[in-house]
Design a protein around this motif. Structure first.
Motif, PDB file in Angstrom:
ATOM      1  N   SER A 179       0.848  -1.197  -0.127  1.00 26.70           N
ATOM      2  CA  SER A 179      -0.029   0.035  -0.026  1.00 26.70           C
ATOM      3  C   SER A 179       0.974   1.339   0.010  1.00 26.70           C
ATOM      4  CB  SER A 179      -0.779  -0.045   1.385  1.00 26.70           C
ATOM      5  OG  SER A 179      -1.627  -1.427   1.464  1.00 26.70           O
ATOM      6  N   LYS A 230      -5.630   1.610   4.491  1.00 28.39           N
ATOM      7  CA  LYS A 230      -5.006   0.516   5.398  1.00 28.39           C
ATOM      8  C   LYS A 230      -4.666   1.229   6.606  1.00 28.39           C
ATOM      9  CE  LYS A 230      -0.958   2.142   5.640  1.00 28.39           C
ATOM     10  NZ  LYS A 230       0.053   2.383   4.914  1.00 28.39           N
ATOM     11  N   GLU A 256      -3.157  -3.674  10.513  1.00 24.46           N
ATOM     12  CA  GLU A 256      -3.719  -4.684   9.576  1.00 24.46           C
ATOM     13  C   GLU A 256      -3.580  -6.063  10.214  1.00 24.46           C
ATOM     14  OE1 GLU A 256      -4.758  -4.104   4.989  1.00 24.46           O
ATOM     15  OE2 GLU A 256      -2.345  -4.134   5.573  1.00 24.46           O
ATOM     16  N   ASP A 295      -5.726  -4.672  -4.790  1.00 23.16           N
ATOM     17  CA  ASP A 295      -4.939  -5.186  -3.653  1.00 23.16           C
ATOM     18  C   ASP A 295      -5.410  -6.611  -3.270  1.00 23.16           C
ATOM     19  OD1 ASP A 295      -3.078  -5.402  -1.649  1.00 23.16           O
ATOM     20  OD2 ASP A 295      -3.969  -3.669  -0.297  1.00 23.16           O
TER      21      ASP A 295
HETATM   22 MG    MG Z   1      -1.899  -2.810   2.193  1.00 23.01          MG
END
Ligand code: MG
Ligand code: GDP
Length: 296
Positions: free
Chosen positions: A38, A56, A60, A88
């Protein structure tokens, strides 16, 4: 009077239409949670993704299955409109048992080919078929400094059959320049050994300058990259980077990492070729095999 009629302006004419309509660019991110996927897209497209939704969070949690989550952004530079979709794949490779964890990824890619084929062969097909095909798959390699994991090899083998795969060494700031170079060398050898054909490809049509460009890119890849969404002031200049005990890594400094090479590769030198190669090689391969199947 030299016989010039001006059909060479077709390059501008085609470009004008193309630009007016805008185009889709679909990038898929594959790699384990925490490898900086990301962060990397946010570093590449920085300002353009400011309004990105579904950001995000730092905490996570690993997911039980691979979830494919495409997020689109309409971005514009000098009147050129691009619909950028980041696909993603959170959850990939995160489990104890990663058996067949690539299947949802391959399915997503072939589903887009199938959807395109359906619309293309429909009796009432649209003039411009929405292009959701995956044009580039950024494959994040863990900076272990040793070798590819068996899972990486397995997944690369499948992925390279259906899409343009660009492997990158993630979080390269955790390796010294010597370690990086040795790791690059090792990865190249492994890819060769396993006959894994990553993007860009050799082509029969290549001329001398294409060949030398390809050669220099093959030399540079896999790009070892560092991503960051933070900025620092160094000698009065604002740089995007990461702070380490020994100083600041400027991600846009070519002597610190290959980030700028990757960004130029994706946006300045190979964007159009990624779109073309997807249509002419990967989609075409899918189409040919789908059309050989008997109708259900
Ligand atoms: Mg990510
Ligand atoms: P993702 O799960 O692959 O999407 O990874 P994220 O982009 O969420 O990044 C995970 C963590 O790694 C975050 O704390 C980032 O700040 C950090 N990170 C991202 N890129 C880099 C990098 O190039 N080097 C280092 N050292 N850390 C990074």
């Amino acid at each position: 009077l030299n016989g010039y009629v001006g059909f060479d302006t077709i390059t501008q004419q085609i470009q004008r239409k193309f630009l007016k309509r805008g185009f889709n660019f679909n990038i898929m991110l594959v790699g384990q949670t925490g490898l900086g996927k990301s962060t990397m897209v946010n570093t590449i497209f920085s300002a353009h993704l400011i309004d990105s939704k579904g950001r995000k969070s730092a905490t996570e949690t690993p997911r039980q299955t691979v979830e494919i989550t495409p997020v689109s952004h309409l971005v514009e530079e000098n009147n050129v409109k691009m619909r950028l979709t980041i696909i993603d794949t959170p959850g990939y490779g995160d489990q104890v048992n990663n058996d067949r964890c690539w299947e949802p990824i391959i399915k997503y890619i072939t589903d887009q080919h199938q959807a395109y084929l359906q619309r293309e062969t429909s009796p009432t097909r649209e003039r411009f078929i929405p292009d959701t095909r995956v044009h580039c798959c950024l494959f994040f390699i863990s900076p272990s400094g040793h070798s590819l994991k068996p899972l990486d090899i397995e997944v690369l083998r499948h992925l390279t059959q259906v899409a343009n795969v660009v492997p990158v060494i993630a979080k390269a700031d955790s390796l010294t320049p010597e370690e990086r170079n040795a790791f690059k060398r090792r990865i190249k050898d492994e890819l060769n050994y396993h006959k894994i054909n990553v993007y860009p490809y050799h082509s029969e049509e290549d001329d001398e300058s294409d060949r030398s460009l390809l050669h220099s890119i093959k030399d540079l890849t896999p790009f070892s990259v560092v991503g960051s969404e933070a900025t620092f002031t160094v000698n009065g200049q604002t740089v995007r980077g990461r702070r380490h005990r020994w100083g600041i890594i400027n991600v846009e400094d070519e002597t610190h990492c290959d980030f700028v090479y990757l960004r130029n590769f994706l946006t300045r030198t190979h964007l159009s070729d990624l779109l073309e190669t997807t249509a002419h090689i990967h989609y075409e391969t899918y189409r040919a095999s789908a059309m050989r199947q008997p109708l259900p």
